[in-house]
Structures are given as structure tokens and as C-alpha cells.
Design a protein around this motif. Structure first.
Motif, PDB file in Angstrom:
ATOM      1  N   THR A 108       0.766  -1.284  -0.056  1.00 44.46           N
ATOM      2  CA  THR A 108      -0.068  -0.032   0.020  1.00 44.46           C
ATOM      3  C   THR A 108       0.969   1.340   0.009  1.00 44.46           C
ATOM      4  OG1 THR A 108      -1.656  -1.578   1.102  1.00 44.46           O
ATOM      5  CG2 THR A 108      -1.996   1.131   1.099  1.00 44.46           C
ATOM      6  N   ARG A 200      -7.827  -8.110  -1.202  1.00 44.97           N
ATOM      7  CA  ARG A 200      -6.474  -8.513  -1.337  1.00 44.97           C
ATOM      8  C   ARG A 200      -6.252 -10.033  -0.817  1.00 44.97           C
ATOM      9  NH1 ARG A 200      -2.068  -5.337  -1.308  1.00 44.97           N
ATOM     10  NH2 ARG A 200      -0.671  -6.787  -1.444  1.00 44.97           N
ATOM     11  N   THR A 206      -4.186  -4.893   4.446  1.00 50.96           N
ATOM     12  CA  THR A 206      -5.723  -4.280   4.240  1.00 50.96           C
ATOM     13  C   THR A 206      -6.859  -5.510   4.322  1.00 50.96           C
ATOM     14  OG1 THR A 206      -4.499  -2.956   2.653  1.00 50.96           O
ATOM     15  CG2 THR A 206      -7.027  -3.199   2.369  1.00 50.96           C
ATOM     16  N   ASN A 231      -3.372  -3.896  -5.231  1.00 48.02           N
ATOM     17  CA  ASN A 231      -4.326  -3.007  -5.225  1.00 48.02           C
ATOM     18  C   ASN A 231      -4.515  -2.270  -6.908  1.00 48.02           C
ATOM     19  OD1 ASN A 231      -4.393  -2.722  -2.752  1.00 48.02           O
ATOM     20  ND2 ASN A 231      -2.336  -1.794  -2.388  1.00 48.02           N
ATOM     21  N   LYS A 235      -8.201  -1.965  -8.294  1.00 44.99           N
ATOM     22  CA  LYS A 235      -8.863  -0.706  -8.675  1.00 44.99           C
ATOM     23  C   LYS A 235      -9.378  -0.791  -9.973  1.00 44.99           C
ATOM     24  CE  LYS A 235      -5.173   2.165  -7.879  1.00 44.99           C
ATOM     25  NZ  LYS A 235      -4.569   3.234  -7.982  1.00 44.99           N
ATOM     26  N   LEU A 247     -10.150  -0.500   0.546  1.00 41.05           N
ATOM     27  CA  LEU A 247      -8.708  -0.124   0.376  1.00 41.05           C
ATOM     28  C   LEU A 247      -8.237   0.963   1.299  1.00 41.05           C
ATOM     29  CD1 LEU A 247      -8.726  -0.081  -3.468  1.00 41.05           C
ATOM     30  CD2 LEU A 247      -7.780  -1.766  -2.084  1.00 41.05           C
ATOM     31  N   THR A 251      -4.375   4.744  -1.700  1.00 38.07           N
ATOM     32  CA  THR A 251      -4.063   3.983  -2.699  1.00 38.07           C
ATOM     33  C   THR A 251      -4.815   4.561  -3.901  1.00 38.07           C
ATOM     34  OG1 THR A 251      -5.646   2.291  -2.480  1.00 38.07           O
ATOM     35  CG2 THR A 251      -3.350   1.865  -1.550  1.00 38.07           C
TER      36      THR A 251
END
Length: 307
Positions: A108, A200, A206, A231, A235, A247, A251
């Protein structure tokens, strides 16, 4: 036959002193030795190299180097310069002005860590800072085996024991694509249960925080979870409409500012945790690592997105 293993720095410095002063007596005075001691050093050097190095002046007023000695003197001067440079570098390392430091960051943190390294390059120009990225489990393992000097992460581990310093706030929340039905209104737990979640892998900090949040809010109800390994992939999946994601808001700073993603107004969010700079207690920091540590702590929240 020359015997290079018999050549010493003391012999070379004696020859340099004679060449610079022009006599054994003057060289001895500069070196703090007696003339016979200087003569003995040069004789030993001549024997080691199997060539004459000094020619006595006809009038007995001094000595001058032979052509062979000129070659030796050139090498001796280069050696002296190299040694002086080495001593200066050692002093810089001892003072924390030079050296190499490995900075570990959880995945992250990669969204601001390169900017931090660039700042450190300006603040500590003599120190090489290398960046190592891994998930939380990987960084904890690196701290345990001494593979990183310092690490930036969320919750500090219990093992290995570390010294941790707070850098600044670390917000987490739920994100959705712009135009999502839940965007712009108060979201309930029932709303969330019906939504697919992208998350994740196990071992991610996270993921741990998301699990705790959902368990506390949904009282054990099961969510439709899809695991993705980074990440960035998460996204892109959210932008493609494949689900919501919990998240670090650090990020998604760019995507939120651009209006491509939105944060949801859900119960208990955003969760505010902290970023920490940590290092193992069992291993003292090198002078260079101490310098980098203090620089990062001095920057504090300024190293974070929006700082």
C-alpha cells in the motif's frame, strides 16, 4: 626477481619523503624517524623490487630518484590518494553521511514511497536508499531476517519486536466506481451484504483490516469475495464494475480526485489507522540507517499523500 608481497606502505612513504625533500635527513625529520631507519626502509624496498631507487648526489648533498623509482613514486602517490579517500569515506559512513540503506514498504505504501526516496536523495545525498516492496507478511519476514533496515507499514508486528514511530494517519474505506447506485447516499450494512467485494490476498494488512470491519458490522454474515493480488488490479476491477473494494484511501487518491472512483458513506468509515516507521529492536541501526530514520521522522505526515 621482484617480491610484491614484501612491499609495505611504510617503505613507499619513506621513498616519497626522500623524493619530496631531497635527502634522507630531511625525510627522516618529516617522518619522525632516524636517517638510518629511513635508509633501511628504502633498502628493503629496493630488495623487494630488485632495482635501485635512489642515486646519491656526487657532492653528497642529497639523493634523487632513479627512473625505476619514478614509476614506484607514481604508484605510491595513487595509493596514498586512494587510502585518503578510503579514510574519508569511512569517516562519512561512521558519521551517517554515507552508506546504503534498504527501506521496506508494504504494498500500500508504494503509492508514496518513491516520492519519499526522492526526498531522501536530496536530504541525504551520500546515502543510497534502495526500496523493497512486499505484502505485510513479507515485510515482517524481512524484518525478522534483517533483509531491510527500516520499514514503513501499518500495524507494527508483535514478532519480531520492533521500535515503531508514528508517521501520520492512514485512512481506509470502501470505494466504488463513479455512478454506482450506492454513491452519494448513506450506505447500510444490508446494502453491503448484497454487493460483491474485491479483496487482497490472505496476509495483506488491508485484507486483515477489511475482515475485521465486515465482521464487526455484519455480525458474521457472508460476503461474496473475489481475491486479487494487487491494489492496481483491484482498482481496475472496481472501475470495470466488478464490485466494491475496501482499500487504503492513499491508494486511490488520484482516482478519487479525477472523479473515477468514489468513497462510500458507510457505517464506521473511514477507519483511521496510522503509518509507522519501524526497525528491529534486536539489531542496532547503522549510522546511515539512523540518519535516514531521523530524516523520515522529521518529514512525518509530509511524506504521505496530501502531506
Amino acid at each position: 626477481m621482484p617480491r610484491m608481497d614484501a612491499v609495505t606502505l611504510r617503505q613507499l612513504r619513506a621513498l616519497l619523503a626522500v623524493a619530496e625533500t631531497g635527502s634522507l635527513t630531511a625525510a627522516a625529520g618529516g617522518l619522525g624517524l632516524s636517517p638510518p631507519a629511513v635508509h633501511a626502509q628504502i633498502r628493503s624496498l629496493e630488495n623487494a623490487l630488485a632495482v635501485p631507487l635512489l642515486i646519491r648526489a656526487p657532492d653528497g648533498s642529497g639523493s634523487r630518484p632513479t627512473p625505476e623509482a619514478a614509476l614506484v613514486l607514481e604508484t605510491a602517490r595513487r595509493i596514498d590518494i586512494a587510502l585518503r579517500g578510503c579514510v574519508e569515506q569511512i569517516a562519512a559512513v561512521k558519521a551517517g553521511h554515507a552508506g546504503r540503506v534498504t527501506l521496506g514498504v508494504v504494498s500500500t505504501a508504494k503509492y508514496f514511497a518513491p516520492r519519499l526516496v526522492a526526498r531522501l536523495k536530496d536530504l541525504c545525498p551520500g546515502i543510497e536508499v534502495s526500496l523493497h516492496e512486499a505484502n505485510r507478511e513479507g515485510i515482517v519476514a524481512d524484518l525478522e531476517r534483517g533483509a531491510v533496515d527500516l520499514a514503513i507499514m501499518g500495524r507494527p508486528p508483535r514478532h519480531p519486536e520492533v521500535t515503531a514511530t508514528v508517521l501520520g494517519p492512514h485512512p481506509h474505506g470502501l470505494v466504488a466506481p463513479a455512478g454506482h447506485p450506492l454513491a452519494g447516499r448513506r450506505v447500510t450494512v444490508e446494502d453491503l451484504v448484497d454487493q460483491p467485494m474485491i479483496t487482497r490476498e490472505d496476509g495483506s494488512g488491508t485484507r486483515i483490516l477489511m475482515t475485521r470491519y465486515l465482521d464487526s458490522q455484519a455480525e458474521g454474515r457472508v460476503f461474496d469475495l473475489t481475491v486479487m493480488g494487487s491494489n492496481e488490479t483491484i482498482k481496475q476491477a472496481v472501475l470495470a464494475g466488478l464490485g466494491l473494494a475496501f482499500l487504503s484511501l492513499h491508494t486511490v487518491t488520484d482516482e478519487v480526485q479525477q472523479g473515477r472512483l468514489v468513497t462510500l458513506d458507510a457505517p464506521g468509515l473511514p477507519l483511521i489507522r496510522q503509518w509507522f516507521l519501524v526497525h528491529p529492536q534486536h539489531a542496532p541501526l547503522s549510522p546511515a540507517a539512523r540518519t535516514v530514520h531521523d530524516r523520515i521522522v522529521g518529514l512525518g505526515a509530509a511524506v504521505l499523500p496530501g502531506g
